[in-house]
Design an enzyme around this catalytic site. Structure first.
Site, PDB file in Angstrom:
ATOM      1  N   HIS A  13       5.121 -12.955   7.105  1.00 22.89           N
ATOM      2  CA  HIS A  13       5.413 -11.573   6.712  1.00 22.89           C
ATOM      3  C   HIS A  13       6.616 -11.555   5.778  1.00 22.89           C
ATOM      4  O   HIS A  13       7.510 -12.394   5.897  1.00 22.89           O
ATOM      5  CB  HIS A  13       5.704 -10.711   7.948  1.00 22.89           C
ATOM      6  CG  HIS A  13       5.512  -9.254   7.683  1.00 22.89           C
ATOM      7  ND1 HIS A  13       6.505  -8.461   7.183  1.00 22.89           N
ATOM      8  CD2 HIS A  13       4.418  -8.463   7.809  1.00 22.89           C
ATOM      9  CE1 HIS A  13       6.034  -7.244   7.021  1.00 22.89           C
ATOM     10  NE2 HIS A  13       4.769  -7.214   7.395  1.00 22.89           N
TER      11      HIS A  13
ATOM     12  N   ARG B   8      10.854   4.395 -11.762  1.00 23.29           N
ATOM     13  CA  ARG B   8      10.901   3.645 -13.018  1.00 23.29           C
ATOM     14  C   ARG B   8      12.010   2.599 -12.962  1.00 23.29           C
ATOM     15  O   ARG B   8      13.106   2.809 -13.492  1.00 23.29           O
ATOM     16  CB  ARG B   8      11.112   4.645 -14.167  1.00 23.29           C
ATOM     17  CG  ARG B   8      11.120   4.168 -15.624  1.00 23.29           C
ATOM     18  CD  ARG B   8      10.232   2.999 -15.857  1.00 23.29           C
ATOM     19  NE  ARG B   8      10.086   2.726 -17.278  1.00 23.29           N
ATOM     20  CZ  ARG B   8      10.501   1.593 -17.850  1.00 23.29           C
ATOM     21  NH1 ARG B   8      11.108   0.653 -17.147  1.00 23.29           N
ATOM     22  NH2 ARG B   8      10.282   1.398 -19.141  1.00 23.29           N
TER      23      ARG B   8
ATOM     24  N   SER C  70       0.831  -1.219   0.000  1.00 29.65           N
ATOM     25  CA  SER C  70       0.000   0.000   0.000  1.00 29.65           C
ATOM     26  C   SER C  70       0.859   1.260   0.000  1.00 29.65           C
ATOM     27  O   SER C  70       0.537   2.256  -0.665  1.00 29.65           O
ATOM     28  CB  SER C  70      -0.975   0.009   1.182  1.00 29.65           C
ATOM     29  OG  SER C  70      -0.304  -0.170   2.407  1.00 29.65           O
TER      30      SER C  70
ATOM     31  N   ARG D  44      -3.854   3.838   7.531  1.00 31.72           N
ATOM     32  CA  ARG D  44      -2.696   3.802   6.622  1.00 31.72           C
ATOM     33  C   ARG D  44      -2.547   5.126   5.848  1.00 31.72           C
ATOM     34  O   ARG D  44      -1.441   5.530   5.474  1.00 31.72           O
ATOM     35  CB  ARG D  44      -2.832   2.601   5.674  1.00 31.72           C
ATOM     36  CG  ARG D  44      -1.711   2.306   4.710  1.00 31.72           C
ATOM     37  CD  ARG D  44      -0.338   2.258   5.316  1.00 31.72           C
ATOM     38  NE  ARG D  44      -0.097   1.355   6.411  1.00 31.72           N
ATOM     39  CZ  ARG D  44       0.464   0.149   6.321  1.00 31.72           C
ATOM     40  NH1 ARG D  44       0.839  -0.302   5.170  1.00 31.72           N
ATOM     41  NH2 ARG D  44       0.687  -0.586   7.407  1.00 31.72           N
TER      42      ARG D  44
ATOM     43  N   ARG E 153       2.708  -5.075  16.524  1.00 32.65           N
ATOM     44  CA  ARG E 153       1.324  -4.580  16.425  1.00 32.65           C
ATOM     45  C   ARG E 153       0.357  -5.667  16.895  1.00 32.65           C
ATOM     46  O   ARG E 153      -0.705  -5.371  17.437  1.00 32.65           O
ATOM     47  CB  ARG E 153       1.028  -4.164  14.971  1.00 32.65           C
ATOM     48  CG  ARG E 153       1.953  -3.051  14.465  1.00 32.65           C
ATOM     49  CD  ARG E 153       1.805  -2.825  12.974  1.00 32.65           C
ATOM     50  NE  ARG E 153       2.114  -4.017  12.199  1.00 32.65           N
ATOM     51  CZ  ARG E 153       1.972  -4.137  10.885  1.00 32.65           C
ATOM     52  NH1 ARG E 153       1.515  -3.099  10.191  1.00 32.65           N
ATOM     53  NH2 ARG E 153       2.277  -5.245  10.258  1.00 32.65           N
TER      54      ARG E 153
ATOM     55  N   ASP F 287      -2.705  -8.466  11.362  1.00 29.56           N
ATOM     56  CA  ASP F 287      -4.091  -8.795  11.024  1.00 29.56           C
ATOM     57  C   ASP F 287      -4.649  -9.973  11.817  1.00 29.56           C
ATOM     58  O   ASP F 287      -5.857 -10.209  11.806  1.00 29.56           O
ATOM     59  CB  ASP F 287      -4.192  -9.098   9.515  1.00 29.56           C
ATOM     60  CG  ASP F 287      -3.775  -7.897   8.693  1.00 29.56           C
ATOM     61  OD1 ASP F 287      -4.217  -6.794   9.014  1.00 29.56           O
ATOM     62  OD2 ASP F 287      -2.981  -8.064   7.744  1.00 29.56           O
TER      63      ASP F 287
HETATM   64  N1  HAX Z   1       0.312 -19.883   5.611  1.00 32.49           N
HETATM   65  C1  HAX Z   1       0.733 -20.843   4.752  1.00 32.49           C
HETATM   66  N2  HAX Z   1       1.802 -20.708   3.967  1.00 32.49           N
HETATM   67  C2  HAX Z   1       2.518 -19.581   4.085  1.00 32.49           C
HETATM   68  C3  HAX Z   1       2.167 -18.554   4.990  1.00 32.49           C
HETATM   69  C4  HAX Z   1       1.009 -18.738   5.756  1.00 32.49           C
HETATM   70  N3  HAX Z   1       0.561 -17.802   6.607  1.00 32.49           N
HETATM   71  N4  HAX Z   1       3.068 -17.554   4.886  1.00 32.49           N
HETATM   72  C5  HAX Z   1       3.956 -17.941   3.930  1.00 32.49           C
HETATM   73  N5  HAX Z   1       3.611 -19.140   3.444  1.00 32.49           N
HETATM   74  C6  HAX Z   1       4.229 -19.869   2.330  1.00 32.49           C
HETATM   75  C7  HAX Z   1       4.145 -19.022   1.089  1.00 32.49           C
HETATM   76  O1  HAX Z   1       2.856 -19.129   0.492  1.00 32.49           O
HETATM   77  C8  HAX Z   1       5.264 -19.616   0.250  1.00 32.49           C
HETATM   78  O2  HAX Z   1       4.816 -20.836  -0.256  1.00 32.49           O
HETATM   79  P1  HAX Z   1       5.200 -21.326  -1.764  1.00 32.49           P
HETATM   80  O3  HAX Z   1       6.696 -21.350  -1.804  1.00 32.49           O
HETATM   81  O4  HAX Z   1       4.557 -22.662  -1.874  1.00 32.49           O
HETATM   82  O5  HAX Z   1       4.637 -20.286  -2.683  1.00 32.49           O
HETATM   83  C9  HAX Z   1       6.338 -19.921   1.313  1.00 32.49           C
HETATM   84  O6  HAX Z   1       5.621 -20.018   2.565  1.00 32.49           O
HETATM   85  C10 HAX Z   1       7.398 -18.840   1.434  1.00 32.49           C
HETATM   86  O7  HAX Z   1       6.781 -17.609   1.676  1.00 32.49           O
HETATM   87  P2  HAX Z   1       7.530 -16.485   2.574  1.00 32.49           P
HETATM   88  O8  HAX Z   1       8.805 -16.143   1.874  1.00 32.49           O
HETATM   89  O9  HAX Z   1       7.622 -16.954   3.978  1.00 32.49           O
HETATM   90  O10 HAX Z   1       6.496 -15.297   2.562  1.00 32.49           O
HETATM   91  P3  HAX Z   1       6.328 -14.123   1.482  1.00 32.49           P
HETATM   92  O11 HAX Z   1       7.288 -13.022   1.817  1.00 32.49           O
HETATM   93  O12 HAX Z   1       6.382 -14.648   0.080  1.00 32.49           O
HETATM   94  O13 HAX Z   1       4.826 -13.676   1.744  1.00 32.49           O
HETATM   95  C11 HAX Z   1       2.951 -13.096   3.074  1.00 32.49           C
HETATM   96  C12 HAX Z   1       4.456 -12.940   2.887  1.00 32.49           C
HETATM   97  C13 HAX Z   1       2.489 -12.133   4.144  1.00 32.49           C
HETATM   98  C14 HAX Z   1       2.258 -12.745   1.745  1.00 32.49           C
HETATM   99  C15 HAX Z   1       2.638 -14.567   3.460  1.00 32.49           C
HETATM  100  O14 HAX Z   1       3.268 -14.858   4.697  1.00 32.49           O
HETATM  101  C16 HAX Z   1       1.154 -14.872   3.552  1.00 32.49           C
HETATM  102  O15 HAX Z   1       0.553 -15.213   2.523  1.00 32.49           O
HETATM  103  N6  HAX Z   1       0.515 -14.750   4.768  1.00 32.49           N
HETATM  104  C17 HAX Z   1      -0.902 -14.944   4.930  1.00 32.49           C
HETATM  105  C18 HAX Z   1      -1.676 -13.688   4.479  1.00 32.49           C
HETATM  106  C19 HAX Z   1      -1.465 -12.549   5.454  1.00 32.49           C
HETATM  107  O16 HAX Z   1      -1.587 -12.681   6.671  1.00 32.49           O
HETATM  108  N7  HAX Z   1      -1.164 -11.363   4.908  1.00 32.49           N
HETATM  109  C20 HAX Z   1      -0.972 -10.141   5.718  1.00 32.49           C
HETATM  110  C21 HAX Z   1       0.496  -9.783   5.868  1.00 32.49           C
HETATM  111  C22 HAX Z   1       0.718  -8.528   6.697  1.00 32.49           C
HETATM  112  C23 HAX Z   1       0.120  -7.359   6.016  1.00 32.49           C
HETATM  113  O17 HAX Z   1       0.526  -6.907   4.952  1.00 32.49           O
HETATM  114  N8  HAX Z   1      -0.928  -6.861   6.563  1.00 32.49           N
HETATM  115  O18 HAX Z   1      -1.674  -5.936   5.922  1.00 32.49           O
END
Ligand code: HAX
Length: 452
Positions: free
Chosen positions: A328, A429, A251, A409, A337, A383
């Site tokens: 995260h 860019r 965001s 935010r 938080r 969250d």
């Molecule tokens: N549940 C299951 N699997 C998860 C996971 C979770 N909560 N968090 C990460 N993973 C998985 C990823 O999907 C990824 O799997 P693949 O290799 O099979 O694609 C693997 O673990 C590695 O991911 P990562 O490097 O640990 O995490 P990223 O930096 O790629 O992604 C995310 C970070 C927040 C998007 C991820 O942890 C996630 O999807 N969490 C659940 C959704 C969530 O809570 N989002 C809010 C985040 C905070 C925020 O921005 N708030 O607004």
């Protein structure tokens, strides 16, 4: 009323910002002249393909994130902010006005300064009529984030920046109307958000603002969720801790990217809100409570055991879904938080079934996610807790939760936009590559290595 839509001639916050911004802009020019060629990072192929994780590539003054210590706003942790920022009379939670002041000018404000800012936002809080007409044209079933994004763009008809740009303003002045747009937008967002909430879930029975209240308490009042004064305290804390998380999150980055084209604050913030609306980012707060409600339904109890929760978590993972509220891109410890909200619940709520479930999930999920061997951060993020607090005070309409996040935010990303304008940040860019280019590059590196 002056040309910017507010009534006071003097603006101590703007004066302070002008002074600090001019000094930092001069210092930055000198730094870049002397050290502009110095390397601060190198980029790997994994980062190119992997969402640019960790690449140092932008400036964001308002806050900084450490993987282990979490967020610091101008150097202050959340517990420090809770102690140092001004509070409402009789209240224990920080006023978001104080955080905005801190983010914008880097100083903890006095009680008087926060009172001034509260008053400013009241004076600027009048939402143009056509914004409500735009909102009323949506079906009440439209997702609240869809409505919020549209309303923000609709408010842009008042943009000081766009008007001044069309009139022909010097680059050195860009920060000034951006500051005015920022102040107007933040002042108006609670009214817009409350309007969306009441039209979506309360038959359009709207509640007029109470201008005797501070920004967050007035928002709580207009939502009409609870008469309990603790709900106002929750809103003050909630709107403070969600405000900023350095510049690389989706965001913030989206707001910055859109703003870098000299789109005004309204277009820029709408861009940021559109990014917040994704389930991997801000929408995760609704996904968490939706998932908990489904779990309660599936298990047939609001008091599940840890073993039952573990089974449910495993079934979610087996279905190829993520556990919302966990993980995260930067953090590698429980999110401060999350902790701040847990502390709030311990102090104000004590015993609540959904809150207790959130705490049991916290006991169970990190072990399971850690055991998968691929999740870099098995800990809860912001969250995972917020929905349970809202449900406790009677806000069960989880589709609205991301709007609350968005109102908060806005403070961080718009304070940062003021800085981008003051520092003369250019169009963003980065360079993209094709996979063919990558393969040819790898080939050429191999040939060079063989020949050397
Ligand atoms: N549940 C299951 N699997 C998860 C996971 C979770 N909560 N968090 C990460 N993973 C998985 C990823 O999907 C990824 O799997 P693949 O290799 O099979 O694609 C693997 O673990 C590695 O991911 P990562 O490097 O640990 O995490 P990223 O930096 O790629 O992604 C995310 C970070 C927040 C998007 C991820 O942890 C996630 O999807 N969490 C659940 C959704 C969530 O809570 N989002 C809010 C985040 C905070 C925020 O921005 N708030 O607004």
């Amino acid at each position: 009323m002056n040309e910017h839509g507010h009534t006071e001639k003097t603006d101590p916050l703007k004066d302070k910002f002008r002074e600090k911004a001019l000094a930092l802009a001069t210092e930055t020019r000198a730094t870049l002249k002397e050290f502009g060629g110095m390397k601060v990072d190198e980029v790997t192929l994994k980062q190119v393909f992997g969402g640019m994780r960790g690449v140092k590539s932008m400036i964001w003054e308002t806050s900084q994130l450490d993987p282990n210590d979490g967020i610091r706003f101008r150097g202050y942790s959340i517990p420090e902010l809770k102690e140092k920022l001004p509070k409402a009379e009789g209240g224990n939670e920080p006023l978001p006005e104080g955080l905005f002041w801190l983010m914008l000018v880097g100083e903890i404000p006095t009680d008087d300064e926060v009172a001034w800012l509260s008053k400013q936002w009241k004076q600027r809080s009048n939402v143009p009529k056509h914004v409500f007409t735009v909102l009323d044209s949506f079906p009440v079933t439209a997702h609240p984030m869809t409505q919020l994004s549209a309303a923000i763009v609709a408010m842009g008809t008042d943009s000081c920046f766009s008007r001044r740009y069309a009139e022909g303003m010097s680059k050195s002045e860009y920060w000034d109307p951006t500051y005015e747009d920022t102040m107007n937008l933040i002042a108006r967002l609670p009214r817009v958000a409350a309007y969306i909430y009441r039209r979506s879930y309360h038959k359009g029975e709207h509640i007029n603002p109470d201008l005797s209240l501070d920004w967050a308490a007035n928002f709580a009042h207009m939502l009409g969720v609870s008469e309990n004064p603790d709900f106002r305290s929750l809103m003050r804390l909630y709107l403070t801790i969600h405000a900023d998380h350095e510049g690389g999150n989706a965001s913030a980055h989206a707001t910055h990217l859109v703003g870098s084209t000299l789109s005004d604050a309204y277009f820029s913030l709408a861009g940021g809100m559109n990014a917040l609306a994704g389930p991997l980012h801000g929408l995760a707060n609704q996904e968490v409570i939706k998932w908990i409600f489904k779990m309660v339904d599936a298990l047939g109890t609001t008091k599940p055991t840890k073993e039952q929760i573990a089974d449910y978590v495993n079934s979610t993972l087996a279905a190829g879904k993520v556990i919302p509220g966990y993980g995260h891109a930067v953090l590698r410890q429980p999110d401060p938080r999350f902790t701040a909200q847990k502390v709030f619940a311990e102090e104000y709520i004590k015993d609540d079934d959904i809150v207790n479930i959130v705490w049991k999930i916290f006991d169970v999920v990190p072990g399971i996610l850690g055991g998968l061997g691929k999740v870099k951060n098995p800990w809860p993020n912001v969250d995972s807790h917020s929905g349970a607090l809202l449900v406790h005070y009677g806000m069960r309409e989880y589709s609205f939760y991301t709007v609350l996040f968005g109102v908060s935010r806005a403070m961080g990303v718009l304070a940062a936009l003021c800085w981008s304008r003051a520092l003369g940040m250019p169009l963003e860019r980065p360079k993209s590559l094709t996979i063919k280019w990558v393969n040819e590059y790898l080939e050429s590196q191999k040939t060079a290595a063989t020949n050397s």
